[in-house]
Enzyme design. Structure first.
Site, mmCIF file in Angstrom:
data_model
loop_
_atom_site.group_PDB
_atom_site.id
_atom_site.type_symbol
_atom_site.label_atom_id
_atom_site.label_comp_id
_atom_site.label_asym_id
_atom_site.label_seq_id
_atom_site.Cartn_x
_atom_site.Cartn_y
_atom_site.Cartn_z
ATOM 1 N N CYS A 51 -15.970 34.562 30.815
ATOM 2 C CA CYS A 51 -16.333 34.290 28.826
ATOM 3 C C CYS A 51 -17.016 33.412 28.987
ATOM 4 C CB CYS A 51 -14.776 34.529 28.966
ATOM 5 S SG CYS A 51 -14.574 34.261 26.828
ATOM 6 N N CYS A 54 -15.249 30.943 26.335
ATOM 7 C CA CYS A 54 -14.284 30.190 27.523
ATOM 8 C C CYS A 54 -14.181 29.586 28.633
ATOM 9 C CB CYS A 54 -12.611 30.229 26.799
ATOM 10 S SG CYS A 54 -11.996 31.435 27.791
ATOM 11 N N CYS A 100 -9.920 38.255 26.376
ATOM 12 C CA CYS A 100 -9.823 37.798 27.089
ATOM 13 C C CYS A 100 -8.487 36.878 27.226
ATOM 14 C CB CYS A 100 -11.097 36.537 27.427
ATOM 15 S SG CYS A 100 -10.796 34.995 28.092
ATOM 16 N N CYS A 103 -8.860 32.881 26.434
ATOM 17 C CA CYS A 103 -9.122 33.246 24.423
ATOM 18 C C CYS A 103 -8.597 33.729 23.357
ATOM 19 C CB CYS A 103 -10.147 31.743 24.429
ATOM 20 S SG CYS A 103 -11.481 33.320 24.605
ATOM 21 N N CYS A 125 -16.252 49.151 28.548
ATOM 22 C CA CYS A 125 -17.554 49.167 28.294
ATOM 23 C C CYS A 125 -17.347 47.635 27.195
ATOM 24 C CB CYS A 125 -16.952 50.256 27.260
ATOM 25 S SG CYS A 125 -18.758 50.183 25.946
#
Length: 136
Positions: A51, A54, A100, A103, A125
């Site tokens: 991510c 984060c 995610c 976060c 995607c």
């Protein structure tokens, strides 16, 4: 964004200070980058995708496949609990949003039953701008 508390929680001002405008638009405002322009759309580099907000691990190169849809595609996250799935009824349709799990940042959407020759028949995607690739 969803209402639950995530392990990584920051104020809107902190997110704006840490992310570029395009990263903020996708990760924190559930935007979408244009197709075929993302840095990871066609890459075959081996490594871990994390991510961009984060740093949490999301996917690895082993789950990535060429879908030719304009965005990086994966058939599964590296671990099921690395992402969170939510119903998305925006734009007049029902889709499954991928967030995610650390976060709550928007990553993209997951689609099923499209006939890709993958172990899960799913296509995560994901916006390139929502991830960072750490080459192996």
């Amino acid at each position: 964004m969803t209402q639950r508390e995530y392990p990584v929680t920051k104020s809107d001002e902190q997110w704006r200070a840490e992310l570029s405008p395009s990263e903020y638009a996708v990760l924190r405002q559930a935007g979408t980058e244009r197709p075929f322009v993302g840095e990871y759309t066609d890459t075959t580099t081996e490594g871990v995708y994390s991510c961009r907000a984060c740093g949490a691990e999301l996917f690895t190169h082993t789950e990535k496949f060429p879908s030719h849809c304009g965005w990086p595609s994966f058939y599964a996250p590296s671990e099921a609990d690395n992402v969170e799935l939510h119903e998305d009824r925006s734009l007049g349709m029902t889709r499954t949003e991928v967030l995610c799990a650390q976060c709550g940042s928007h990553l993209g959407h997951v689609f099923e039953g499209e006939g890709y020759p993958t172990p899960t028949d799913q296509r995560y995607c994901i916006n390139s701008v929502s991830m960072r690739l750490a080459p192996r």
